[in-house]
Scaffold this active site. Structure first.
Site, mmCIF file in Angstrom:
data_model
loop_
_atom_site.group_PDB
_atom_site.id
_atom_site.type_symbol
_atom_site.label_atom_id
_atom_site.label_comp_id
_atom_site.label_asym_id
_atom_site.label_seq_id
_atom_site.Cartn_x
_atom_site.Cartn_y
_atom_site.Cartn_z
ATOM 1 N N ASP A 80 2.635 -1.318 18.298
ATOM 2 C CA ASP A 80 1.621 -1.914 17.164
ATOM 3 C C ASP A 80 0.785 -2.894 17.856
ATOM 4 O O ASP A 80 0.868 -3.734 17.926
ATOM 5 C CB ASP A 80 2.681 -2.432 16.167
ATOM 6 C CG ASP A 80 1.695 -2.997 14.802
ATOM 7 O OD1 ASP A 80 0.527 -2.910 14.806
ATOM 8 O OD2 ASP A 80 2.544 -3.641 13.968
ATOM 9 N N LYS A 103 -7.169 -4.651 12.059
ATOM 10 C CA LYS A 103 -7.860 -5.658 12.121
ATOM 11 C C LYS A 103 -9.163 -5.608 12.960
ATOM 12 O O LYS A 103 -10.249 -5.317 12.470
ATOM 13 C CB LYS A 103 -6.694 -6.673 12.918
ATOM 14 C CG LYS A 103 -5.400 -6.701 11.943
ATOM 15 C CD LYS A 103 -4.716 -8.050 11.922
ATOM 16 C CE LYS A 103 -3.858 -8.472 11.073
ATOM 17 N NZ LYS A 103 -2.610 -8.454 11.350
HETATM 18 C C1 LIG Z 1 -1.449 -7.777 10.291
HETATM 19 C C2 LIG Z 1 -0.506 -6.656 10.997
HETATM 20 C C3 LIG Z 1 -0.101 -5.620 10.305
HETATM 21 C C4 LIG Z 1 -0.374 -5.302 9.088
HETATM 22 O O1 LIG Z 1 -1.962 -4.915 8.970
HETATM 23 P P1 LIG Z 1 -2.585 -5.091 7.316
HETATM 24 O O2 LIG Z 1 -3.965 -4.280 7.664
HETATM 25 O O3 LIG Z 1 -2.517 -6.397 6.951
HETATM 26 O O4 LIG Z 1 -1.830 -3.933 6.595
HETATM 27 C C5 LIG Z 1 0.603 -4.834 11.180
HETATM 28 N N1 LIG Z 1 1.108 -4.978 12.341
HETATM 29 C C6 LIG Z 1 0.796 -6.090 12.742
HETATM 30 C C7 LIG Z 1 1.380 -6.493 14.255
HETATM 31 C C8 LIG Z 1 -0.169 -7.169 12.221
HETATM 32 O O5 LIG Z 1 -0.357 -8.125 12.964
#
Ligand SMILES: *Cc1c(COP(=O)(O)O)cnc(C)c1O
Length: 421
Positions: free
Chosen positions: A234, A263
């Site tokens: 992730d 992000k």
């Molecule tokens: C922020 C985040 C998410 C979720 O992303 P969103 O766009 O806020 O749904 C998933 N995994 C990690 C590691 C994150 O930091």
């Protein structure tokens, strides 16, 4: 009426106790590492607006590319149709990912990128008619706020109200020299039930910027591969330079089977999620039997404007200037870490790439909900800096375009806070 007053009549904010939270700051524009409120006060965005912004606000290059795309094609259904920005982005992203990544699946955000990754793994085993339903994840993990993503996240105050509805997940501790053999044995004992292992490589962001060594994650990923358990990196937070390399997975030897992005993907301009996978996973969904299809999609899947923003962000990301900026921030953080690590109120300083985190010695409540957290948050806001401490942990992860002066001002303000609060 101010923006703040109008907001309070009609809006419910994320992660906000609406009864007691301070009124939101109305922001009217952004430029570089700064956003400006209605009185033209500048706030340095030291958290990259929830970790998404990498090139600064309202970047003129991204803005121009997005505007061009808007006038050409704003959106088209992505089942049965395709378009230039989606194709080009997939080609260019795969070119800079580990070479086992072969296919791109689009969605809207980080949580959906994770949902897709989980579905790919679970349905893979279903399509192979060897169902496996258990997922392996780390304690304190954070993978998003939708139900599947929440289920593979550590159980916490954030998930408590939904606990009984979250599916079964096998949680393990972060790997270290002390527990790595035990973790491997544990995985071996579960292997025929494990569909996949999902992890945040090197840094657990929401948990409080907890950092762990690539060496032991390497061994864990390698072991999963040997045991036939899929691995999902992730990289929603760690992707696009945050850890000093283009992707945190480049700190590892074995390549993950699936990767998740969001992000920084669009430079923080638009919502977009991507899940990439290997040929092996993709091939398990090819069948004359339509039930083996991956039945997942969102209305705005592969939105052309979001893809155009991601392409523009990629141009900037791959430029020597950005690489120089990332290295400059890393060195600057290192110097600051050296300066404050011996401060009596600093329990620990840790750094991975452009991310630096300081744990504040309090003796008292250190939770996400502590008063210290609010005091610090307001102190920095008054000083014109956006920092959102996680409990007693202050972290900085700036847009890469932040200037040295702005960085030094943030460091000075944190040092002053250490002296005065
Ligand atoms: C922020 C985040 C998410 C979720 O992303 P969103 O766009 O806020 O749904 C998933 N995994 C990690 C590691 C994150 O930091």
């Amino acid at each position: 009426m101010t923006l703040t007053e109008r907001d309070q009549k009609v809006i419910w904010h994320p992660y906000t106790q609406m009864l007691t939270a301070a009124p939101p700051v109305g922001i009217v524009r952004g430029e570089g590492a700064c956003v400006y409120d209605e009185n033209n006060k500048c706030y340095i965005d030291a958290v990259s607006s929830w970790w998404v912004n990498i090139h600064g606000h309202a970047h003129p290059y991204i803005a121009a590319k997005v505007a061009e795309q808007l006038k050409t094609l704003e959106h088209v259904i992505f089942a049965g149709f395709t378009h230039q920005p989606a194709v080009e982005l997939a080609e260019r992203l795969l070119a800079i990912l580990p070479d086992n990544q072969q296919k791109v699946f689009y969605s809207d955000n980080g949580s959906t990128a994770v949902e897709v990754a989980l579905k790919m793994c679970l349905q893979y085993w279903n399509n192979k008619e060897q169902p496996r339903t258990k997922i392996l994840a780390f304690n304190n993990a954070y993978h998003g706020d939708t139900f599947g993503a929440m289920a593979v996240s550590g159980r916490s105050a954030f998930t408590a109200a939904f606990e009984s509805l979250l599916f079964e997940v096998e949680f393990i501790d972060l790997p270290s020299a002390g527990n790595i053999e035990q973790l491997k044995n544990h995985i071996s004992s579960l292997k025929s039930t494990l569909a996949c292992f999902i992890f945040e490589p090197l840094v657990q962001g929401s948990a409080g910027m907890l950092m762990y060594e690539a060496e032991y994650l390497d061994q864990l990923v390698q072991h999963c591969k040997q045991e036939g358990v899929f691995t999902i990196a992730d990289e929603v937070f760690t992707g696009f330079g945050r850890t000093g390399k283009r992707f945190a997975s480049y700190h590892l030897q074995p390549q993950p089977d699936i990767m998740c992005f969001s992000k920084g993907l669009t430079g923080g301009t638009m919502a977009l999620g991507i899940t990439t996978c290997t040929q092996q996973i993709y091939d398990a969904f090819l069948s004359g039997d339509k039930l083996k299809t991956l039945f997942h999609g969102h209305s705005f899947t592969a939105n052309p404007i979001a893809c155009a923003a991601a392409l523009a962000s990629m141009d900037l990301f791959l430029s020597p200037e950005t690489e120089g900026n990332i290295n400059r921030i890393i060195e600057s953080h290192q110097e600051f870490a050296e300066q404050i690590k011996t401060h009596p109120r600093v329990k620990e300083v840790r750094q991975t790439g452009t991310i630096i985190a300081m744990e504040w010695e309090t003796g008292a409540d250190t939770s996400y909900f502590s008063n210290l957290r609010d005091t610090l948050y307001n102190y920095f806001l008054d000083a014109g800096i956006i920092l959102r401490p996680l409990g007693n942990i202050i972290y900085i992860l700036p847009p890469y375009c932040i200037t040295n002066d702005q960085l030094q001002y943030i460091y000075r303000t944190i040092t002053q806070a250490l002296e005065t609060i």
